[in-house]
Write a protein that holds these residues in place. Structure first.
Motif, mmCIF file in Angstrom:
data_model
loop_
_atom_site.group_PDB
_atom_site.id
_atom_site.type_symbol
_atom_site.label_atom_id
_atom_site.label_comp_id
_atom_site.label_asym_id
_atom_site.label_seq_id
_atom_site.Cartn_x
_atom_site.Cartn_y
_atom_site.Cartn_z
ATOM 1 N N LYS A 386 42.719 20.460 47.045
ATOM 2 C CA LYS A 386 40.986 20.831 47.664
ATOM 3 C C LYS A 386 40.740 21.975 46.629
ATOM 4 O O LYS A 386 39.503 22.421 47.112
ATOM 5 C CB LYS A 386 41.212 21.275 49.108
ATOM 6 N N HIS A 387 41.241 22.661 45.961
ATOM 7 C CA HIS A 387 40.668 23.816 45.185
ATOM 8 C C HIS A 387 39.917 23.166 44.008
ATOM 9 O O HIS A 387 40.405 22.242 43.335
ATOM 10 C CB HIS A 387 41.871 24.606 44.566
ATOM 11 N N PRO A 388 39.116 23.888 43.606
ATOM 12 C CA PRO A 388 37.979 23.321 42.304
ATOM 13 C C PRO A 388 38.860 23.812 41.061
ATOM 14 O O PRO A 388 39.633 24.793 41.282
ATOM 15 C CB PRO A 388 36.887 24.289 42.357
ATOM 16 N N ALA A 389 38.317 23.554 40.091
ATOM 17 C CA ALA A 389 39.234 23.737 39.008
ATOM 18 C C ALA A 389 38.916 25.196 38.363
ATOM 19 O O ALA A 389 39.762 25.773 38.041
ATOM 20 C CB ALA A 389 38.357 23.124 37.586
ATOM 21 N N SER A 390 37.785 26.133 39.001
ATOM 22 C CA SER A 390 37.735 27.238 38.751
ATOM 23 C C SER A 390 38.623 28.264 39.430
ATOM 24 O O SER A 390 39.176 29.385 38.983
ATOM 25 C CB SER A 390 36.206 27.689 38.998
ATOM 26 N N THR A 391 38.789 27.754 40.637
ATOM 27 C CA THR A 391 39.996 28.401 41.483
ATOM 28 C C THR A 391 41.481 28.258 40.838
ATOM 29 O O THR A 391 41.903 29.345 40.599
ATOM 30 C CB THR A 391 39.874 27.986 42.790
ATOM 31 N N ILE A 392 41.692 27.225 40.533
ATOM 32 C CA ILE A 392 43.101 26.864 39.818
ATOM 33 C C ILE A 392 43.251 27.773 38.422
ATOM 34 O O ILE A 392 44.225 28.251 38.039
ATOM 35 C CB ILE A 392 43.261 25.420 39.334
ATOM 36 N N GLN A 393 42.018 28.023 37.761
ATOM 37 C CA GLN A 393 42.133 28.746 36.459
ATOM 38 C C GLN A 393 42.461 30.020 36.670
ATOM 39 O O GLN A 393 43.354 30.649 35.939
ATOM 40 C CB GLN A 393 40.626 28.609 35.924
ATOM 41 N N ILE A 394 42.063 30.630 37.783
ATOM 42 C CA ILE A 394 42.523 32.222 38.035
ATOM 43 C C ILE A 394 43.214 32.300 39.397
ATOM 44 O O ILE A 394 43.447 33.292 39.679
ATOM 45 C CB ILE A 394 41.167 32.944 38.307
ATOM 46 N N LEU A 395 44.028 31.144 39.786
ATOM 47 C CA LEU A 395 44.808 31.227 40.597
ATOM 48 C C LEU A 395 46.054 32.333 40.437
ATOM 49 O O LEU A 395 46.862 31.872 39.440
ATOM 50 C CB LEU A 395 45.318 29.828 41.168
ATOM 51 N N GLY A 396 46.325 33.310 41.176
ATOM 52 C CA GLY A 396 47.421 34.356 40.861
ATOM 53 C C GLY A 396 46.958 35.622 40.455
ATOM 54 O O GLY A 396 47.863 36.431 40.021
ATOM 55 N N ALA A 397 45.641 35.470 40.079
ATOM 56 C CA ALA A 397 45.149 36.925 39.483
ATOM 57 C C ALA A 397 43.886 37.277 40.635
ATOM 58 O O ALA A 397 42.814 37.677 39.906
ATOM 59 C CB ALA A 397 44.359 36.470 38.108
ATOM 60 N N GLU A 398 44.324 37.351 41.631
ATOM 61 C CA GLU A 398 43.245 37.688 42.887
ATOM 62 C C GLU A 398 42.931 39.189 42.795
ATOM 63 O O GLU A 398 41.791 39.476 42.955
ATOM 64 C CB GLU A 398 43.769 37.243 44.084
ATOM 65 N N LYS A 399 43.634 39.904 42.552
ATOM 66 C CA LYS A 399 43.686 41.415 42.493
ATOM 67 C C LYS A 399 43.027 41.828 41.315
ATOM 68 O O LYS A 399 42.003 42.477 41.551
ATOM 69 C CB LYS A 399 45.098 42.127 42.254
ATOM 70 N N ALA A 400 43.151 41.028 40.359
ATOM 71 C CA ALA A 400 42.295 41.360 39.123
ATOM 72 C C ALA A 400 40.853 40.814 39.193
ATOM 73 O O ALA A 400 39.978 41.570 38.912
ATOM 74 C CB ALA A 400 42.816 40.805 37.865
ATOM 75 N N LEU A 401 40.687 39.861 39.936
ATOM 76 C CA LEU A 401 39.363 39.364 40.020
ATOM 77 C C LEU A 401 38.405 40.326 41.144
ATOM 78 O O LEU A 401 37.260 40.397 40.785
ATOM 79 C CB LEU A 401 39.404 37.821 40.860
ATOM 80 N N PHE A 402 38.912 40.771 42.182
ATOM 81 C CA PHE A 402 38.405 41.394 43.154
ATOM 82 C C PHE A 402 38.196 42.898 42.609
ATOM 83 O O PHE A 402 37.118 43.663 42.857
ATOM 84 C CB PHE A 402 39.082 41.465 44.335
ATOM 85 N N ARG A 403 39.024 43.300 41.879
ATOM 86 C CA ARG A 403 38.919 44.639 41.204
ATOM 87 C C ARG A 403 37.961 44.602 40.100
ATOM 88 O O ARG A 403 36.972 45.687 40.016
ATOM 89 C CB ARG A 403 40.209 45.089 40.432
ATOM 90 N N ALA A 404 37.699 43.406 39.463
ATOM 91 C CA ALA A 404 36.490 43.184 38.318
ATOM 92 C C ALA A 404 35.222 43.032 39.244
ATOM 93 O O ALA A 404 34.210 43.845 38.560
ATOM 94 C CB ALA A 404 36.903 42.156 37.554
ATOM 95 N N LEU A 405 35.227 42.393 40.263
ATOM 96 C CA LEU A 405 34.051 42.341 40.938
ATOM 97 C C LEU A 405 33.409 43.561 41.413
ATOM 98 O O LEU A 405 32.173 44.084 41.702
ATOM 99 C CB LEU A 405 34.129 41.452 42.368
ATOM 100 N N LYS A 406 34.649 44.528 42.015
ATOM 101 C CA LYS A 406 34.083 45.643 42.764
ATOM 102 C C LYS A 406 33.613 46.681 41.851
ATOM 103 O O LYS A 406 32.730 47.465 41.898
ATOM 104 C CB LYS A 406 35.342 46.250 43.580
ATOM 105 N N SER A 407 34.382 46.603 40.388
ATOM 106 C CA SER A 407 33.995 47.726 39.501
ATOM 107 C C SER A 407 32.751 47.125 38.383
ATOM 108 O O SER A 407 32.586 47.920 37.365
ATOM 109 C CB SER A 407 35.102 47.930 38.766
ATOM 110 N N LYS A 408 32.448 46.008 38.774
ATOM 111 C CA LYS A 408 31.516 45.131 37.855
ATOM 112 C C LYS A 408 31.689 45.242 36.419
ATOM 113 O O LYS A 408 31.208 45.316 35.577
ATOM 114 C CB LYS A 408 30.107 46.037 37.919
ATOM 115 N N HIS A 409 33.156 44.710 36.315
ATOM 116 C CA HIS A 409 33.604 44.352 34.932
ATOM 117 C C HIS A 409 33.801 42.866 34.772
ATOM 118 O O HIS A 409 33.695 42.144 35.764
ATOM 119 C CB HIS A 409 34.930 45.113 34.520
ATOM 120 N N ASP A 410 34.193 42.495 33.224
ATOM 121 C CA ASP A 410 34.458 40.941 33.332
ATOM 122 C C ASP A 410 35.771 40.607 34.242
ATOM 123 O O ASP A 410 36.345 41.355 34.594
ATOM 124 C CB ASP A 410 34.684 40.738 31.896
#
Length: 595
Positions: A386-410
């Motif tokens: 049920k997951h899209p390809a973009s979710t499968i690509q970063i699956l397992g890097a949730e902490k880094a994703l939300f940290r980047a969104l919070k700090s406005k980094h890549d």
């Protein structure tokens, strides 16, 4: 006179009571109950303007059940599905007006049997039919057996009573298909609960034990249907296996490092000679004390060079002496390391077989370990599909994703998929692009594995080749086309357009001389053009040098002028100071003369 008046009143009251009793015996038995329920004001009873006549509402209330305006007799039908079949009960709606009254009625089995009357019952032939009926009821759909049952016992008999159901979706389906008015509210839920508690009494002819056996069989069948049980498609085994494999790796690493540290006090040189943990544990178990190293044969564990180096190093070892009790404990820990390593190999083979059976295409794309970790992280193969390809690509890097969104980094470019072999082959600057392509192809492969019933088509190899072609394209290599899908080569240029593109003049017939030139002539032209460019560059070089020399001279002259100006400034300052001093002296002399 007073006594006679009272006597006349008493006789009149007796006569009126006799008349009322005769009227009551002449009327139907349910009329008194209807009159008590539907007491109307004088205007409704027709006592105004016509005298003595009753209203239409009072006549409808006094009439029998078949004479009501809506054709109902005050009853209600209750549809209840049992593990044995469909049951249709008839109850008096007036007695079940309040929820508290319903609880009191169903608290006693005799009251419940008097209130609820079994009107019809349709028995299931086997468990499969019961499972189909239960599935249809859960999905709020009207199955064919239920439709036939209701049509036979309600529609064909022209019964206008409302039908109590346990779910609004089912009521809508029945209303649409059979035009039977359905009702669902809190009172109906309480009635269903009461029927369930007194089912043995209401049905009759069935025991509690029989109903429990039917319920158990139906529950098992329904559970298998909802899980779509298949021994080859149980991804829970993969989730548990990969979790155990990761824990085994951690424990094995901890135990092996403990063996190295413990035995290193006795033979420290062995740690650098034997680097593999399992081989180290086997050597410790075989050797025991380091003095036995020369006598032991390590041919089944080590190669000849390592064995010879190990035996030479023991002669100059700087380790301490240990007791036999220490060696026995170290050997027992070595046995644990060896046993865990053997079990890990067995578990990895099991995981490989399960992944090839459950998700063969995903295994082809990213391998057994990465595929199993993706399934474990998502929870199941269906959730991963049920997951899209973009979710499968970063699956397992949730902490880094939300940290980047919070700090406005890549945001991260990859998660668990980073450990796939295809991403490992890519250059660092291409890893992000390859991970995106690989995630897109993995999403397609996962959906094929999860949603295909029966033989799974092997599309993973085609998707892997497509990713490899993209990798070669990014690295500047040539792409390898799949068999049967190769595109035709570039078509030759048209005759008329060749001259226009090469820039040559066309004749009146459209002939282009540039198109007829051979490759050798074209090469010569290119070389001549390159030589002309080189000669022009050589001619321009001396001119550039002259310009540079002139600029350098100007800069030197300007710098020398600036230095001279700086030297002149302090001299001028000194002259000014001397003049000031002379003026002060002259002023002092003038003042002295005046005195």
């Amino acid at each position: 006179e007073v006594w006679s008046a009272k006597q006349e009143r008493g006789v009149g009251s007796v006569i009126s009571r006799v008349r009322r009793g005769a009227a009551a015996w002449a009327e139907p038995p349910w009329t008194e109950h209807r009159e008590q329920e539907t007491e109307k004001p004088p205007a409704a009873r027709g006592e105004r303007g016509g005298g003595g006549g009753r209203g239409a509402a009072a006549r409808a209330a006094r009439s029998g059940p078949e004479e009501r305006a809506d054709g109902r007799d005050g009853g209600m039908l209750v549809l209840y599905e049992t593990p044995a079949g469909y049951a249709l009960f008839k109850c008096d709606e007036n007695k079940l007006q309040d929820v508290d009254d319903i609880a009191d009625i169903f608290a006693d089995a005799d009251k419940a049997s008097k209130t609820m009357k079994l009107k019809a019952f349709s028995k299931f032939e086997d468990t499969s039919e019961a499972m189909v009926a239960a599935t249809a009821m859960l999905e709020s759909s009207l199955s064919k057996p239920l439709k036939k049952f209701l049509k036979k016992n309600v529609v064909d008999k022209d019964i206008k009573d409302t039908l109590a159901v346990y779910e609004t979706g089912l009521g809508k389906a029945i209303k649409t298909a059979l035009d039977i008015p359905c009702v669902y509210n809190d009172k109906i839920l309480e009635i269903m609960r009461g029927v369930r508690g007194n089912l043995e009494t209401l049905l009759g002819g069935t025991t509690d034990a029989d109903l429990k056996v039917m319920q158990l069989g139906l529950a098992h069948s329904l559970g298998r249907h909802k899980l779509k049980f298949s021994p080859d498609k149980v991804d829970t085994m993969v989730v548990q296996a990969i979790g155990l494999l990761d824990e085994l790796d951690k424990e094995l690493n901890t135990y092996a490092m403990r063996v190295r540290e413990w035995y290193g006090w006795h033979y420290p040189e062995m740690g650098k000679i034997v680097t593999d943990n399992v081989q180290y544990a086997k050597c410790v178990k075989l050797m025991g004390m380091r003095t036995n190293c020369v006598k032991c044969d390590f041919g089944s564990i080590l190669d000849e060079e390592t064995e010879q180096e190990l035996k030479e190093a023991v002669q100059i070892s700087m380790g301490t002496e240990i007791s036999d009790d220490d060696i026995s404990n170290i050997k027992s820990l070595s046995d644990q390391v060896i046993a865990l390593s053997e079990y890990r190999v067995q578990l990895y083979e099991y995981l490989q077989n399960r992944m090839r059976a459950i998700a063969p295409n995903l295994t082809t794309m990213v391998g057994e370990l990465v595929g199993a970790r993706l399934i474990s992280h998502a929870g199941s193969l269906m959730n991963l599909a049920k997951h899209p390809a973009s979710t499968i690509q970063i699956l397992g890097a949730e902490k880094a994703l939300f940290r980047a969104l919070k700090s406005k980094h890549d945001t991260p470019k990859y998660g668990l998929i980073y450990h796939a072999s295809l991403i490992g082959q890519a250059a660092p600057k291409h890893k992000g692009k390859i991970s995106r392509v690989l995630a897109a192809k993995c999403a397609l492969s996962i959906r094929v594995d999860a949603l295909t019933q029966g033989d799974v088509p092997m599309v993973g190899m085609e998707h892997r080749i497509a990713v490899e072609n993209r990798l070669r394209q990014l690295e500047g290599g040539t792409a390898v086309a799949l068999s049967g899908t190769a595109k035709a080569g570039k078509t030759a240029k048209k005759y008329e357009g060749a001259g226009a593109k090469s820039g040559t003049e066309k004749g009146s017939s459209g002939y282009s001389a540039g198109a007829d030139e051979t490759s050798s002539k074209k090469k010569k032209k290119k070389k001549a053009e390159e030589s002309d460019d080189e000669s022009e560059e050589e001619e321009e070089k001396p001119k550039k040098k002259e310009k540079k020399e002139k600029k350098d001279k100007k800069r030197k002259a300007e710098s020398s002028d600036e230095e001279e100006e700086e030297e002149e400034k302090p001299k001028k300052k000194k002259k000014g100071d001397s003049e000031k001093k002379k003026k002060k002296k002259s002023k002092k002399e003038d003042s002295d003369d005046s005195d």
